[in-house]
Design an enzyme around this catalytic site. Structure first.
Site, mmCIF file in Angstrom:
data_model
loop_
_atom_site.group_PDB
_atom_site.id
_atom_site.type_symbol
_atom_site.label_atom_id
_atom_site.label_comp_id
_atom_site.label_asym_id
_atom_site.label_seq_id
_atom_site.Cartn_x
_atom_site.Cartn_y
_atom_site.Cartn_z
ATOM 1 N N ASP A 99 29.941 -0.162 -22.075
ATOM 2 C CA ASP A 99 30.048 0.639 -20.855
ATOM 3 C C ASP A 99 31.453 0.624 -20.271
ATOM 4 O O ASP A 99 32.042 1.678 -19.996
ATOM 5 C CB ASP A 99 29.048 0.146 -19.800
ATOM 6 C CG ASP A 99 27.613 0.468 -20.177
ATOM 7 O OD1 ASP A 99 27.412 1.169 -21.192
ATOM 8 O OD2 ASP A 99 26.698 0.013 -19.475
ATOM 9 N N ARG B 228 28.805 -11.567 -7.072
ATOM 10 C CA ARG B 228 29.426 -10.250 -6.896
ATOM 11 C C ARG B 228 30.495 -10.225 -5.800
ATOM 12 O O ARG B 228 31.566 -9.641 -5.998
ATOM 13 C CB ARG B 228 28.353 -9.192 -6.638
ATOM 14 C CG ARG B 228 27.431 -8.975 -7.832
ATOM 15 C CD ARG B 228 28.198 -8.644 -9.085
ATOM 16 N NE ARG B 228 27.343 -8.445 -10.241
ATOM 17 C CZ ARG B 228 27.366 -9.200 -11.329
ATOM 18 N NH1 ARG B 228 28.199 -10.230 -11.395
ATOM 19 N NH2 ARG B 228 26.579 -8.934 -12.351
ATOM 20 N N ASP C 264 23.696 -4.397 -7.641
ATOM 21 C CA ASP C 264 25.097 -4.786 -7.740
ATOM 22 C C ASP C 264 26.053 -3.734 -7.206
ATOM 23 O O ASP C 264 27.121 -4.058 -6.672
ATOM 24 C CB ASP C 264 25.458 -5.123 -9.193
ATOM 25 C CG ASP C 264 24.936 -6.486 -9.597
ATOM 26 O OD1 ASP C 264 24.601 -7.276 -8.698
ATOM 27 O OD2 ASP C 264 24.870 -6.769 -10.806
ATOM 28 N N SER D 1 18.797 -7.488 -20.806
ATOM 29 C CA SER D 1 19.957 -7.347 -19.942
ATOM 30 C C SER D 1 20.180 -8.699 -19.283
ATOM 31 O O SER D 1 19.294 -9.210 -18.597
ATOM 32 C CB SER D 1 19.691 -6.277 -18.875
ATOM 33 O OG SER D 1 20.748 -6.234 -17.945
#
Length: 493
Positions: A107, A188, A217, A269
């Site tokens: 990605d 994050r 996120d 994931s």
């Protein structure tokens, strides 16, 4: 038209010549080629200036002598973007420089050329080391540059992550929806904060991330950007582009000659940092399915854990852990130590269905061995150092604290104010807790503190001078008076 034709001819001839300066010189590489290319830009500028009546370039430089001149890097960078196929003004607008949160996966590798194509910008990739493992960092610089990035910036944030983000949550007792220890939620904001810092260092006017439009996120990153530098533009490709999945991304990479990462695609994931490892997707999407045994990576199956328990003593000062078995360690070092110990005994496995911030429910499985041990220790020490009303208020605020962190509002004044309360209220939460680890369980077996409110001479069943058991009768009558009055009213007494 004659002038335009001349420009076109010159462009073709000059570009061919300038790209072949020097024996064996590679296309678009090397100082000599970049400088030689300037002659083309200057000549084109002069011709365009003739069309408009104003010369753009005031000094003509011979291609044979161009290596002796210094050039303006910004002008060169813009022209090279045009030559390499990325226009100065992208398909969606114009940005100068973008800092991209970069992992090296498919990605983010595709996002680099997409940003250049759509925003005509220079791309600086940024990777934060928050304890995801050395393998995740290998070869990243080469991958980033092969994708078209001008540079890769890597920062070691492990100590900052544990000290300034994990420990405050630990001190506050912040747990989301009874189970989740906020592993991704805490990581994050520290990453996003570092991105804002890097953007300032490199002179970027925008930041970008690869978060999908369905997850939490994206909110966590962007709220941090807003809080720390509201002037930065934010680009979220997954909310803009036509790429729908892995195959589309691979096709886009091939179209733009971007090397596709040749790593085995995981069926799960995952997100990993020093605090936890999360698993989502595949069979976990059905909440009725039991996780497969081989899915777990940092903790053994409790059934396969040692048959003998292990005792560990955690030293705590003002609500924060400082030592393991008497050995003082840095925040990141202490957590790493407990991850190894806890993982060996199958500690910290959590399987839950949670409510995402964006509205949907999701099922996730988490491995948080060191975190589970630390939460048990800090919570237990508070039973000695805090009295009833304080614990009740602290626990009620902990729920809101966890909600704020989960929602990405780390830099919200409310969380910062609540953190000041937590710091004040745990000033005397100092001491040590001993725990027994055995086949997935954490059992508290001992606790002590110089500020303990526990008094054996008061709590003992033996009679003492401080507490007279006869005093309890009057207390009970007064404490139960409202209930007694109601009962009398109902019975007509």
């Amino acid at each position: 038209m004659a002038q335009l034709h001349a420009i076109s001819s010159c462009s073709s001839a000059k570009l061919s010549y300038c790209d072949s300066v020097g024996p064996g010189a590679p296309l678009l590489h090397g100082k000599r080629q970049r400088l030689a290319r300037l002659c083309l830009y200057q000549e084109l500028g002069a011709k365009f200036g003739g069309l408009h009546g104003n010369a753009i370039v005031h000094q003509t430089v011979s291609c044979n002598k161009v290596k002796h001149y210094r050039v303006i890097q910004a002008v060169l960078a813009e022209k090279e973007n045009e030559i390499s196929g990325f226009p100065n003004s992208g398909l969606r607008g114009k940005l100068n420089k973008v800092v991209l949160a970069y992992s090296g996966g498919l990605d983010t590798s595709v996002i680099v050329p997409w940003l250049k194509e759509n925003y005509g910008c220079d791309v600086v990739c940024f990777t934060a080391d928050v304890g995801q493992g050395i393998k995740e960092l290998e070869g990243l610089e080469a991958k980033a540059k092969d994708s078209g990035a001008s540079q890769l910036v890597v920062k070691d944030l492990k100590e900052e992550f544990v000290r300034d983000y994990i420990y405050p949550c630990l001190r506050a007792g912040a747990i989301y929806e009874r189970k989740y220890l906020l592993g991704t939620s805490m990581a994050r904001p520290v990453i996003a904060k570092a991105m804002v810092d890097v953007a300032k260092e490199v002179g970027a006017d925008a930041v970008a991330h690869g978060c999908t439009g369905k997850g939490n996120d994206q909110v966590r990153f962007e709220l941090t950007f807003f809080a720390l530098n509201p002037e930065l533009s934010v680009v979220a490709p997954w909310r803009e582009w036509e790429i729908k999945g892995r195959e589309d991304a691979i096709e886009y990479a091939k179209k733009h000659d971007i090397p596709v990462p040749v790593t085995k695609k995981s069926i799960y994931s995952r997100d990993r940092n020093l605090w936890h490892l999360s698993h989502e997707g595949d069979i976990l999407e059905d909440p009725a399915n039991e996780p497969k045994k081989d899915m777990y990576m940092i903790s053994v199956d409790p059934e396969d854990a040692p048959n003998e328990p292990e005792y560990v003593e955690i030293g705590i000062v003002s609500g924060l852990p400082v030592s393991v078995n008497g050995k003082e360690l840095s925040p990141a070092g202490l957590l790493s130590e407990l991850n190894e110990i806890g993982g060996k005994h199958g500690i910290g496995r959590i399987d839950m269905v949670e409510n995402r911030l964006v509205g949907m429910k999701s099922r996730g499985v988490y491995e948080t061995p060191g975190g589970m041990i630390l939460f048990a220790a800090v919570c237990e020490l508070e039973s000695l150092t805090l009295e009833r009303e304080t614990i009740q208020v602290k626990d009620s605020l902990a729920l809101k604290y966890a909600e704020l962190v989960y929602a990405g509002r780390w830099f919200d004044p409310l969380r910062e104010s609540m953190d000041a309360f937590m710091e004040k209220i745990t000033e005397t939460t100092t001491g040590s807790v001993t725990l027994k680890l055995y086949k997935g369980s954490v059992t508290v077996v001992g606790r002590k503190s110089p500020f303990s409110l526990y008094r054996q001479d008061i709590s003992s069943f033996e009679s003492g001078q401080i507490y007279d058991q006869a005093d309890a009768a009057g207390f009970i009558r007064l404490y139960g008076l409202p209930m007694r009055v109601r009962a009398m009213m109902e019975k007509g007494i």
